[in-house]
Design a protein around this motif. Structure first.
Motif, PDB file in Angstrom:
ATOM      1  N   SER A 186     -21.729 -54.256  -0.130  1.00 47.51           N
ATOM      2  CA  SER A 186     -20.919 -54.956  -1.491  1.00 47.51           C
ATOM      3  C   SER A 186     -19.961 -54.120  -1.730  1.00 47.51           C
ATOM      4  O   SER A 186     -19.877 -52.855  -1.613  1.00 47.51           O
TER       5      SER A 186
ATOM      6  N   ILE B 147     -22.979 -64.399  -1.995  1.00 47.27           N
ATOM      7  CA  ILE B 147     -24.165 -63.248  -1.980  1.00 47.27           C
ATOM      8  C   ILE B 147     -25.334 -63.801  -1.433  1.00 47.27           C
ATOM      9  O   ILE B 147     -26.252 -62.858  -0.734  1.00 47.27           O
TER      10      ILE B 147
ATOM     11  N   ARG C 163     -22.286 -60.944 -11.400  1.00 42.90           N
ATOM     12  CA  ARG C 163     -22.536 -60.100 -10.146  1.00 42.90           C
ATOM     13  C   ARG C 163     -22.325 -61.113  -8.860  1.00 42.90           C
ATOM     14  O   ARG C 163     -21.529 -60.659  -7.827  1.00 42.90           O
TER      15      ARG C 163
ATOM     16  N   GLU D 255     -18.605 -62.293  -8.925  1.00 47.03           N
ATOM     17  CA  GLU D 255     -17.774 -60.920  -8.511  1.00 47.03           C
ATOM     18  C   GLU D 255     -17.898 -61.158  -6.769  1.00 47.03           C
ATOM     19  O   GLU D 255     -16.821 -60.715  -6.178  1.00 47.03           O
ATOM     20  N   HIS D 256     -18.925 -60.961  -6.324  1.00 44.04           N
ATOM     21  CA  HIS D 256     -19.245 -60.867  -4.731  1.00 44.04           C
ATOM     22  C   HIS D 256     -18.519 -61.899  -3.990  1.00 44.04           C
ATOM     23  O   HIS D 256     -17.768 -61.846  -3.058  1.00 44.04           O
ATOM     24  N   TYR D 257     -18.444 -63.143  -4.648  1.00 49.86           N
ATOM     25  CA  TYR D 257     -18.006 -64.440  -4.102  1.00 49.86           C
ATOM     26  C   TYR D 257     -16.330 -64.188  -4.064  1.00 49.86           C
ATOM     27  O   TYR D 257     -15.736 -64.298  -2.972  1.00 49.86           O
TER      28      TYR D 257
ATOM     29  N   GLN E 240     -14.622 -61.679  -4.400  1.00 46.49           N
ATOM     30  CA  GLN E 240     -14.085 -60.236  -3.861  1.00 46.49           C
ATOM     31  C   GLN E 240     -14.107 -60.499  -2.377  1.00 46.49           C
ATOM     32  O   GLN E 240     -13.174 -59.995  -1.750  1.00 46.49           O
ATOM     33  N   THR E 241     -15.195 -61.258  -1.842  1.00 46.32           N
ATOM     34  CA  THR E 241     -15.336 -61.214  -0.400  1.00 46.32           C
ATOM     35  C   THR E 241     -15.144 -62.423   0.344  1.00 46.32           C
ATOM     36  O   THR E 241     -14.913 -62.461   1.653  1.00 46.32           O
TER      37      THR E 241
END
Length: 226
Positions: free
Chosen positions: A119, A179, A167, A170-172, A174-175
């Protein structure tokens, strides 16, 4: 590399007031080692009372790491700690010293030994933007955002669970990955993971509770509540 008496990484855990710090210091002195903290409260700076951070006297000259180094306003996850701890462990061992882990946050230790998935580090600016959206538009709007980009995660979360919704977003962002697609992808454990041996202290309950009561009284005496 499997654990042997000469390369074992000792991890000491147990309830508050069980004597973890004293034992960790004794072990570090005996092994020419240094102590790495895995207590999720002691990592924060500026919070001294009620965290039971070891005093200079209790450290007794043994170097202690990952104590009082995180701003309380920063979102710092178990994955963040695991990355920092792995780096610190490698640094200590590169100097020819032994590592003694000590703390009461089992989830931190588990995340170090058995990472769930890779992560990204928290992006403070992105988190602030999402929190502003939450404040202006509410939980439902944020949840609908998640439904559009990751329906799988949205199906697992309650719309009012803003922490998990943020969260996942954010993961989606940022990456570029959902998730829900990486939940079951385990990251590779660090090369030293199989050398960690956990020892859990289990003192007599009456003695333990007496110590907890005395420590609590000391916290109040030192200004826990004004």
């Amino acid at each position: 590399m499997s654990a042997s008496p000469n390369n074992m990484i000792i991890a000491i855990s147990g309830p508050t007031c069980s004597g973890k710090t004293a034992l960790a210091v004794r072990a570090a002195k005996a092994l020419n080692g240094e102590v790495v903290n895995f207590d999720s409260v002691q990592i924060y700076s500026g919070i001294e009372i009620a965290t039971a951070k070891p005093t200079a006297e209790e450290m007794d000259g043994v170097p202690h790491h990952l104590i009082g180094y995180v701003d309380p306003n920063v979102n710092y996850t178990a994955a963040d700690w695991a990355r920092d701890a792995a780096e610190k462990i490698r640094e200590i061992e590169a100097r020819g010293k032994r590592v003694v882990l000590v703390g009461g946050t089992g989830f931190y230790l588990r995340t170090l030994r058995q990472p769930l998935f890779e992560s990204p580090k928290t992006d403070s600016e992105l988190r602030e933007r999402l929190r502003n959206i939450l404040a202006r538009r509410g939980n439902d709007h944020l949840y609908r955002m998640l439904q559009r980009v990751d329906a799988g995660a949205a199906a697992e979360f309650d719309a009012n669970d803003s922490v998990r919704v943020i969260r996942a977003l954010e993961h989606y962002f940022q990456t570029g990955r959902r998730i829900s697609d990486v939940w079951y992808e385990r990251a590779e454990p660090p090369e030293f993971a199989d050398r960690v041996r956990l020892f859990v202290l289990d003192p007599d309950r009456k003695t333990l509770y007496d110590k907890i009561n005395r420590r609590t009284e000391a916290h109040f005496h030192n200004g826990l509540v004004n």
